[in-house]
Design an enzyme around this catalytic site. Structure first.
Site, PDB file in Angstrom:
ATOM      1  N   HIS A 167       2.442  -2.322   0.585  1.00  0.00           N
ATOM      2  CA  HIS A 167       1.949  -1.092   1.226  1.00  0.00           C
ATOM      3  C   HIS A 167       0.972  -0.372   0.294  1.00  0.00           C
ATOM      4  CE1 HIS A 167       5.663  -1.688   3.525  1.00  0.00           C
ATOM      5  NE2 HIS A 167       5.226  -0.806   4.409  1.00  0.00           N
ATOM      6  N   ASN A 199       4.915  -5.038  -7.061  1.00  0.00           N
ATOM      7  CA  ASN A 199       5.287  -4.338  -5.829  1.00  0.00           C
ATOM      8  C   ASN A 199       6.715  -3.813  -5.893  1.00  0.00           C
ATOM      9  OD1 ASN A 199       4.987  -3.444  -3.084  1.00  0.00           O
ATOM     10  ND2 ASN A 199       6.101  -5.269  -2.427  1.00  0.00           N
TER      11      ASN A 199
END
Length: 328
Positions: A167, A199
């Site tokens: 994201h 991440n």
């Protein structure tokens, strides 16, 4: 409109030699009232329609108020959307092409790289509080149907690639509504990102840092994006990056995140980071990845938060700014 119709009638009858009497003012008024009775009613009070042609006060009927509760709600929704858009992009748009607006974030999409060019968010202490009705497990990664199939990436592109669906607008930043969280799972907000050590680790720490600044100060604006930076091989420079999936989704070499927090004394705190798209050791602090904002702008090819003058930054990357001019 009536006068035009009456004049036409007079012309036509004159052609066949018939005499036509001019309609009385009263009959004109009665016909006028009849024609628009579904929309308006006229008051018979002094100064009202009974004194035609000097028509006075006109009252709108319930039917004429065609702003029903539904249309009023639509209007309010549109106004709220404009207000939110202006707040998110308060300090300037880096680019103006391929913009996509979601409930709580705005992004620009790259048709070439099949992913976001940049994503902007506005975080406040209230907006990042967790609404217990919001459940991340209900959010699913989905392709963005507003992107042409020619330039769209799909979940299948990430399957077996070795990369996480990372994201850029963090899901954890948007826990106030299920819709806002769901919006972060559109693949137009996603880039291929190393999972272990980035991440799921250092990048996550950086997202937490942005939320911490939003809670501590008035609010924080966050601009996040991919970078495709050159490498030096011998005496030459090359920009090399991997492509994954049937849609040739570009794998960024680096990611940037620029955080601008509004402080209560009227200025701003600026923190700008660049992290490589690779595993980062746990013992390395995220502060090691602080860089000048200008370096990110040069690498990305656009200006970031350029509505804020340098003299408005109280602190830049943890250091006091001697050029800071207190606003209050």
């Amino acid at each position: 409109m009536y006068r035009l119709a009456a004049a036409t009638a007079v012309g036509l009858t004159a052609t066949v030699g018939l005499a036509v009497s001019r309609p009385s003012t009263k009959s004109v008024l009665q016909e006028f009232k009849s024609n628009i009775s579904s929309l308006f009613y006229f008051s018979d009070e002094p100064g009202g329609a009974s004194e035609w042609p000097n028509v006075g006060r006109v009252s709108i009927t319930a039917k004429a108020k065609a702003l029903t509760s539904e249309s009023v709600a639509d209007h309010d929704h549109e106004q709220n959307a404009i207000k939110k858009r202006n707040e998110i992009m308060k300090y300037g748009y880096p680019t103006m092409d391929n913009l996509k607006e979601f409930n709580d974030h705005i992004l620009a999409y790259s048709n070439v790289h099949k992913g976001p060019l940049w994503v902007c968010e506005h975080l406040t202490d209230n907006s990042i509080n967790h609404n217990k009705a919001v459940n991340r497990s209900q959010s699913k990664f989905v392709a963005d149907s507003t992107v042409s199939p020619l330039f769209r990436c799909n979940n299948s592109d990430f399957l077996g690639s070795g990369f996480d669906r990372g994201h850029l607008a963090a899901a954890a930043n948007h826990k106030q509504s299920q819709l806002a969280m769901n919006d972060t799972f559109y693949l137009s907000n996603i880039c291929p990102q190393i999972g272990k050590g980035l991440n799921r680790s250092k990048w996550n720490e950086l997202e937490k840092r942005a939320r911490a600044l939003a809670r501590k100060h008035e609010s924080a604006h966050v601009l996040t994006g991919p970078l495709y930076l050159p490498t030096v091989i011998g005496n030459e420079k090359f920009v090399k990056y991997k492509l994954i999936g049937d849609n040739n989704v570009a794998v960024p070499t680096h990611f940037f995140k620029v955080i601008v927090a509004r402080i209560r004394k009227g200025g701003f705190i600026l923190e700008s980071y660049v992290m490589p798209n690779e595993e980062i050791r746990d013992d390395i602090s995220i502060s090691s990845y602080l860089v000048p904002k200008s370096a990110i702008e040069k690498g990305a090819g656009f200006m970031i938060f350029d509505f804020i003058a340098d003299s408005q930054y109280w602190r830049i990357n943890g250091l006091s700014n001697p050029a800071f001019i207190e606003m209050n």
